[in-house]
Design a protein around this motif. Structure first.
Motif, short mmCIF file in Angstrom:
data_model
loop_
_atom_site.label_atom_id
_atom_site.label_comp_id
_atom_site.label_asym_id
_atom_site.label_seq_id
_atom_site.Cartn_x
_atom_site.Cartn_y
_atom_site.Cartn_z
N PRO A 14 -18.74 -6.09 -5.36
CA PRO A 14 -18.39 -4.92 -4.55
C PRO A 14 -16.92 -4.86 -4.13
N GLY A 15 -16.36 -6.02 -3.74
CA GLY A 15 -14.95 -6.02 -3.35
C GLY A 15 -14.03 -5.69 -4.50
N GLY A 16 -14.35 -6.19 -5.69
CA GLY A 16 -13.53 -5.89 -6.86
C GLY A 16 -13.65 -4.44 -7.28
N ILE A 17 -14.88 -3.92 -7.27
CA ILE A 17 -15.10 -2.51 -7.64
C ILE A 17 -14.35 -1.61 -6.67
N ALA A 18 -14.50 -1.87 -5.37
CA ALA A 18 -13.83 -1.06 -4.36
C ALA A 18 -12.31 -1.15 -4.51
N SER A 19 -11.80 -2.32 -4.85
CA SER A 19 -10.36 -2.48 -5.02
C SER A 19 -9.84 -1.62 -6.17
N ALA A 20 -10.58 -1.60 -7.28
CA ALA A 20 -10.16 -0.80 -8.43
C ALA A 20 -10.18 0.69 -8.10
N VAL A 21 -11.24 1.13 -7.43
CA VAL A 21 -11.38 2.56 -7.10
C VAL A 21 -10.33 2.96 -6.06
N GLU A 22 -10.14 2.14 -5.04
CA GLU A 22 -9.13 2.46 -4.04
C GLU A 22 -7.73 2.48 -4.66
N ALA A 23 -7.47 1.59 -5.60
CA ALA A 23 -6.17 1.58 -6.27
C ALA A 23 -5.90 2.91 -6.96
N SER A 24 -6.92 3.44 -7.60
CA SER A 24 -6.78 4.75 -8.26
C SER A 24 -6.56 5.86 -7.23
N ILE A 25 -7.32 5.83 -6.15
CA ILE A 25 -7.19 6.85 -5.10
C ILE A 25 -5.80 6.79 -4.46
N PHE A 26 -5.27 5.60 -4.31
CA PHE A 26 -3.94 5.44 -3.71
C PHE A 26 -2.81 5.75 -4.70
N GLY A 27 -3.15 6.11 -5.91
CA GLY A 27 -2.14 6.59 -6.85
C GLY A 27 -1.59 5.59 -7.84
N LEU A 28 -2.15 4.38 -7.88
CA LEU A 28 -1.70 3.42 -8.89
C LEU A 28 -2.24 3.85 -10.25
N GLU A 29 -1.40 3.80 -11.26
CA GLU A 29 -1.76 4.39 -12.56
C GLU A 29 -2.32 3.39 -13.56
N LYS A 30 -1.84 2.15 -13.51
CA LYS A 30 -2.31 1.15 -14.49
C LYS A 30 -3.09 0.07 -13.73
N ILE A 31 -4.40 0.11 -13.92
CA ILE A 31 -5.32 -0.75 -13.18
C ILE A 31 -6.19 -1.51 -14.16
#
Length: 321
Positions: A14-31
């Motif tokens: 869950p922490g990893g999934i949330a981190s990836a999704v939040e990264a996208s929401i915060f505008g990071l492009e390469k995840i």
């Protein structure tokens, strides 16, 4: 740099999934999302019984969701489906069946080393759990008993005489859960519980007083044997008892070697030293999920960790959603 990621997330819970999704929401492009198992949420898939409830407020601890990701009460199946929908994001690259060996920073960039090659990132979040490698007793477990000696409660059939071994939260929760339709004994080698939360302490003491289960304090196990398909447990006081099933809940193995190879400063519990934003002693290297805590955390807590980490990385207050 073609293969340079804005962020790499290590661990598919869950922490990893949330981190990836939040990264996208915060505008990071390469995840990049890396998981050692064949799919995300391996702990839920392997250790949760089908249709098992998954509560947001784990063990009665109320958690307010703070980020862009909602989480709510459900079942094993609905939770997995929800996480799968979250990962259906074209900005997130995923690599499964890939265990990370180390994360090393050099010249402001991280190299994430795996058997499938190395990846480079500006920031890294490590969200790996402990349940995948449960601690085992020092004495031998006879191979002939592998069907009735377990490390979680999900093989129990009901109407069994069961011994649960351990003194942590998981041991207490297993014992109380199984006592509904089994004859359960909880064995702890110390004279009293000293590392469980208050909710579980009250529950196990009440169950013991109401004779819904039996707690044996201050006794250790020397060995176990196969007694006509059942488990003969030899105690260090010279006595033995025969059980239908034994469940070891001795905690998980913190990945200390990985932490050390990644140059993290560790505390007295061999957990990474972190600041209030979950950043380790290595700037740009963060941890999320149950490895943040000595006694483990909840799914909702792990999801909140991701939000605060991405706030820190990007300097944004709430993301772009």
């Amino acid at each position: 740099m073609k293969n340079l990621y804005d962020i790499i997330i290590v661990g598919g819970g869950p922490g990893g999934i949330a981190s990836a999704v939040e990264a996208s929401i915060f505008g990071l492009e390469k995840i990049l999302f890396i998981e050692k198992g064949e799919n995300h949420s391996q702990t839920i898939r392997q250790y949760y019984k089908d249709a098992k409830r998954v509560d947001k407020d784990w063990q009665g601890q109320s958690v307010d969701m703070e980020g862009n990701i909602e989480f709510f009460d459900g079942t094993k199946e609905s939770t997995l489906e929800y996480f799968e929908l979250l990962l259906d994001n074209e900005n997130i690259d995923t690599v499964f069946n890939c265990e990370v060996d180390r994360v090393v920073k050099e010249n402001d960039l991280f190299t994430v080393t795996t058997p499938q090659g190395s990846f480079t990132a500006k920031n890294v979040i490590v969200s790996i759990g402990r349940m995948g490698k449960p601690n085992k007793p020092s004495y031998k477990i006879p191979p002939s008993l592998k069907q009735v000696v377990n490390f979680n409660p999900y093989e129990c059939r009901g109407r069994e005489k069961i011994l649960v071994v351990g003194g942590g939260d998981s041991a207490v929760e297993y014992a109380c859960q199984l006592s509904c339709d089994n004859n359960v004994t909880l064995s702890y080698r110390r004279e009293s519980f000293n590392r469980i939360n208050d909710i579980n302490l009250e529950m196990v003491e009440r169950y013991d007083q109401e004779e819904r289960l039996r707690v044996r304090y201050g006794i250790d196990i020397d060995s176990i044997e196969n007694e006509k398909g059942k488990v003969k447990v030899n105690y260090n006081n010279g006595f033995y008892t025969i059980y239908d099933r034994v469940i070891y809940a001795l905690g998980g193995t913190t990945p200390v070697d990985f932490f050390r190879k990644s140059n993290m400063v560790l505390d007295e519990h061999d957990l990474p030293v972190i600041n209030e934003k979950f950043e380790t002693s290595v700037k740009g290297l963060y941890i999320a999920g149950d490895i943040v805590y000595k006694s483990g955390g909840s799914i909702a807590m792990a999801i909140n960790h991701a939000y605060h980490i991405l706030q820190d990385i990007t300097g944004e207050k709430g993301g772009l959603a």
